[in-house]
Design an enzyme around this catalytic site. Structure first.
Site, short mmCIF file in Angstrom:
data_model
loop_
_atom_site.label_atom_id
_atom_site.label_comp_id
_atom_site.label_asym_id
_atom_site.label_seq_id
_atom_site.Cartn_x
_atom_site.Cartn_y
_atom_site.Cartn_z
N ASN A 170 40.44 37.97 24.74
CA ASN A 170 41.27 36.77 24.87
C ASN A 170 42.74 37.15 25.08
O ASN A 170 43.07 38.32 25.26
CB ASN A 170 41.09 35.86 23.65
CG ASN A 170 41.52 36.57 22.36
OD1 ASN A 170 42.25 37.56 22.40
ND2 ASN A 170 41.08 36.07 21.23
N GLN A 175 29.57 30.01 36.32
CA GLN A 175 30.94 30.42 36.01
C GLN A 175 31.56 29.48 34.98
O GLN A 175 32.23 29.93 34.04
CB GLN A 175 31.78 30.41 37.29
CG GLN A 175 33.18 30.93 37.10
CD GLN A 175 33.19 32.34 36.54
OE1 GLN A 175 32.36 33.16 36.90
NE2 GLN A 175 34.08 32.61 35.62
N GLN A 220 44.25 43.74 16.40
CA GLN A 220 44.20 44.86 15.44
C GLN A 220 43.27 45.98 15.92
O GLN A 220 43.51 47.16 15.64
CB GLN A 220 43.83 44.38 14.01
CG GLN A 220 42.52 43.64 13.86
CD GLN A 220 42.68 42.14 14.03
OE1 GLN A 220 43.56 41.66 14.75
NE2 GLN A 220 41.82 41.36 13.40
N HIS A 267 31.35 29.96 31.06
CA HIS A 267 32.04 31.04 30.33
C HIS A 267 33.02 30.49 29.29
O HIS A 267 33.19 31.08 28.23
CB HIS A 267 32.78 31.96 31.30
CG HIS A 267 31.94 33.07 31.80
ND1 HIS A 267 31.38 34.01 30.98
CD2 HIS A 267 31.54 33.41 33.05
CE1 HIS A 267 30.67 34.88 31.70
NE2 HIS A 267 30.75 34.53 32.97
N ASP A 316 26.56 40.42 37.42
CA ASP A 316 26.94 40.39 36.00
C ASP A 316 26.02 41.28 35.17
O ASP A 316 26.42 41.79 34.13
CB ASP A 316 26.85 38.96 35.46
CG ASP A 316 28.03 38.11 35.90
OD1 ASP A 316 29.04 38.69 36.33
OD2 ASP A 316 27.94 36.87 35.81
N GLU A 322 38.22 36.85 41.47
CA GLU A 322 37.50 37.91 40.75
C GLU A 322 36.08 38.05 41.35
O GLU A 322 35.68 39.13 41.75
CB GLU A 322 37.41 37.54 39.27
CG GLU A 322 36.69 38.57 38.42
CD GLU A 322 36.33 38.03 37.03
OE1 GLU A 322 36.40 36.80 36.82
OE2 GLU A 322 35.95 38.85 36.18
N HIS A 323 35.34 36.94 41.39
CA HIS A 323 34.01 36.92 42.02
C HIS A 323 34.09 36.05 43.26
O HIS A 323 34.67 34.96 43.21
CB HIS A 323 32.97 36.31 41.07
CG HIS A 323 32.84 37.01 39.76
ND1 HIS A 323 33.45 36.52 38.62
CD2 HIS A 323 32.19 38.14 39.40
CE1 HIS A 323 33.17 37.34 37.61
NE2 HIS A 323 32.41 38.33 38.06
N HIS A 379 65.82 75.02 42.57
CA HIS A 379 64.57 74.79 43.31
C HIS A 379 64.54 75.68 44.56
O HIS A 379 63.51 76.25 44.91
CB HIS A 379 64.44 73.32 43.73
CG HIS A 379 63.96 72.42 42.63
ND1 HIS A 379 64.67 72.20 41.48
CD2 HIS A 379 62.83 71.68 42.51
CE1 HIS A 379 64.00 71.36 40.70
NE2 HIS A 379 62.87 71.03 41.31
N TYR A 427 36.70 47.69 24.15
CA TYR A 427 36.76 46.48 23.35
C TYR A 427 35.63 45.56 23.83
O TYR A 427 35.60 45.16 24.99
CB TYR A 427 38.11 45.77 23.52
CG TYR A 427 38.18 44.58 22.60
CD1 TYR A 427 38.53 44.74 21.27
CD2 TYR A 427 37.83 43.30 23.03
CE1 TYR A 427 38.54 43.68 20.40
CE2 TYR A 427 37.84 42.23 22.17
CZ TYR A 427 38.20 42.42 20.85
OH TYR A 427 38.19 41.37 19.99
#
Lengths: 429, 429
Positions: free
Chosen positions: B209, B255, B186, B258, B356, B322-323, B415, B124
């Site tokens: 999102n 940052q 979708q 964004h 990045d 994250e960073h 078994h 995506y």
């Protein structure tokens, strides 16, 4: 057993299909259980245990002395057996530790990865018809090697409100001292939110029924990770005339005894072998204690004959079996061409039971065709990877123009500026 | 920016908390979207594109000649930049391929792992304010190295009903020839069920999102795997007086641009540095085009002063950024003690922008504290691990008693029988 002769490819989609369970019918009750546990904590878990298991619990946590004392209830032969299994599982999972290489991607640009343990993990160990202490080994040992600090086991209480002693003994072997009495979706909810007795964890592992699986998927919405969505256990055996019919029958039966929803598939390259295996199944099953479960799952099982071995290989990759036994003369071809399977057992003396208990491989594996995209549990399941980079002045100058150009093209000017402000200073030096 | 001086540990839980988004309010509409796409396929996707994006599409698939021709629209400087980024990302991810070792756990018991590509994957790629072609590189290159055969990109159409040319160009570089015009939940539903134009995939990757994230979690219910649940992007910088205030300000601003929900945290070991960084932020931001977004996210951002560096380290592990940029004199201490982070940038010349775009590391990383349990995307994200075992007659005899004992203790007699039937034959030999 249903038999199919050289099924055409357009039939494969239905042949590889597992019985589907419509989770939408249970999602509402999973939502209710999550809400009860979220807002009522321990009390909610106790209420749900009373409701679903009809057991009244005073304490959701097994006392540490009970874990310590469990050793007194285990006989020596079982202890030795567990020790051997422990040693092999430890050795195989320890070998999965890898060295980190530092890579200079451009001159002065050093990049590398490091794996670190997931601090808090939770194991769901099913109770019910069999105390699955082997699953404690399969989850506890790699967690121990990874260095996970906080490990919680949730397992449903038996009718006496206790946890099976062997489960406690194996927990202790794996340095786990937090064992909680909770089963079903309420156990998963408790590990998702945390209660007074049951800690919140970062990742939940372990098999379970459809409620447990639906609850594990639900827990993802709240940020908990899971090992994989689990379904009923499966075995696919491929064999030709070099195989031993009684061995194959014993393997198919060992899978069938797991439950009436177990998936048993026999792909044969020989018509005469099919006859022999069917007859062996009839002979062997009569003596087995779980014969009712076996009869139920044998009804749903499939025997598929393929004349062409390449079709057999394609079909097996399309099925993506959890357990896959290969008993054919030219085994290399079947081994090398497998792309989708959880665990592969090669040759007449590698039964699934070996991997279930003591050969060293893990038995927590992807079912339901998920071997196409999921790994079984291994050391990495208890680690996460962090990337690092250290860039020198020269290194940054070498890649600065590329970064500035790409950031501009994405409309991210401040990203560009973080480079320009540094290179400008370097030019001024 | 909110400032905190030596916050006590009991405040950390609220300090590390990201703004939560209640997905329960959107889950009903996600359910509706999944049902529409499941039962109406392409037509459903088109209807939803008309409804949410107000764009009428004749064809959901980008024609291959459009992908081929995209090269004519890319200028040479951008091409060279993308080539350099490609080379570095390729080199770093290629280095993640590992050798498989065969391990003899007990004499005659051979176990090993092999990694195989996930056959069908879907990416995506968000559209909207910026065409994120860099994400195509970050997902396409490791997929290519892994050997994924079927790769599908879904990306929302621009107002002219087209896909950005740079996205198409990078797709071509990564040998991807299936690019579909679909955005939001979708697109995720289409890759979950498959439609005439959009193939069903085994694993879905990429940022998005809250609707996209909720849809990715929903897709797990239908057996699709996902890379990770994604949230708004984050950066945490730790610095002391050895750092350069203007560099730090530029990183925090990169940052912040964004989006208004970006998370920006500055952990300072120096009070005077805080003043300098704040002043640099004011100076630098005025010239930036996305200043409105920056002002909004700066409002939510945090500056935290720690006198004691061990407290700073503990706090950072609790936040799990994250960073994570480290600009301190004694950087080894901060590097070695990090347990929870997506990607770590060490020193004054390692800005986040480098990772990045072009240093070689991946930029698809865990947000929202998920670095505690999730890895960022790497080569392994496109592979799954299969275990193999080959046991000799001697090997099976060595572990047979342990398996039989454990299977009996778990009540799984069939078994046990799969072992006994083999060892009995060996004794008879």
């Amino acid at each position: 057993m249903k038999e199919y002769l050289n099924p055409k490819k357009n039939l494969w989609t239905s042949l590889v299909k597992r019985p589907s369970f419509d989770t939408s019918t249970i999602n509402d009750s999973i939502d209710d259980i999550f809400n009860i546990v979220k807002y009522s904590g321990d009390e909610g878990v106790s209420l749900l245990t009373k409701k679903y298991d009809n057991i009244e619990l005073e304490n959701l946590k097994v006392e540490e002395f009970e874990i310590e004392n469990s050793i007194n209830y285990i006989d020596d032969i079982l202890k030795e057996s567990i020790d051997l299994a422990f040693k092999n599982i430890y050795k195989f999972h320890k070998s999965q530790l890898i060295q980190n290489n530092k890579i200079e991607t451009s001159h002065g640009v050093l990049c590398w990865q490091e794996k670190k343990p997931i601090d808090s993990v939770g194991f769901y160990i099913p109770g019910g018809s069999a105390p699955l202490f082997s699953t404690v080994l399969m989850l506890g040992i790699p967690a121990m090697i990874a260095g996970c600090k906080n490990i919680t086991i949730c397992t449903p209480p038996s009718v006496d409100g206790k946890v099976n002693k062997i489960i406690l003994y194996v927990a202790k072997l794996c340095n786990i001292n937090k064992v909680c009495l909770a089963g079903g979706a309420q156990a998963i909810a408790a590990m998702t939110f945390g209660t007074n007795s049951i800690p919140k964890v970062s990742k939940i592992f372990g098999p379970g029924n459809q409620y447990v699986t639906a609850a594990k998927i639900k827990s993802l919405q709240f940020g908990t990770a899971i090992d994989m969505p689990a379904g009923p256990s499966e075995l696919l055996v491929v064999a030709d005339d070099s195989a031993n019919a009684s061995f194959i029958a014993s393997d198919l039966l060992s899978q069938a005894e797991h439950g009436s929803d177990s998936q048993v598939v026999f792909v044969s390259l020989s018509k005469s072998l099919i006859k022999k295996v069917k007859s062996q199944i009839e002979i062997q099953k009569t003596g087995l204690s779980r014969v009712n479960l076996i009869n139920a799952s044998i009804l749903n099982s499939k025997i598929i004959y393929f004349e062409n071995e390449y079709n057999a290989i394609d079909f097996i990759n399309e099925y993506a079996p959890e357990h896959y036994i290969i008993c054919v003369k030219n085994e290399d071809k079947f081994v090398n061409k497998i792309n989708n399977a959880g665990s592969v057992f090669i040759g007449n003396y590698s039964p699934e039971s070996a991997g279930d208990y003591a050969s060293g491989t893990n038995h927590t594996l992807p079912t339901n065709g998920y071997a196409k995209q999921y790994s079984g549990v291994n050391l990495d399941s208890f680690l996460k990877t962090i990337t690092f980079q250290k860039i020198s002045k020269t290194g940054l100058c070498g890649i600065s123009k590329a970064i500035e150009t790409m950031a501009s093209a994405e409309g991210l000017e401040a990203h560009k500026n973080a480079i320009s402000i540094r290179t400008k200073e370097l030019l001024d030096e």
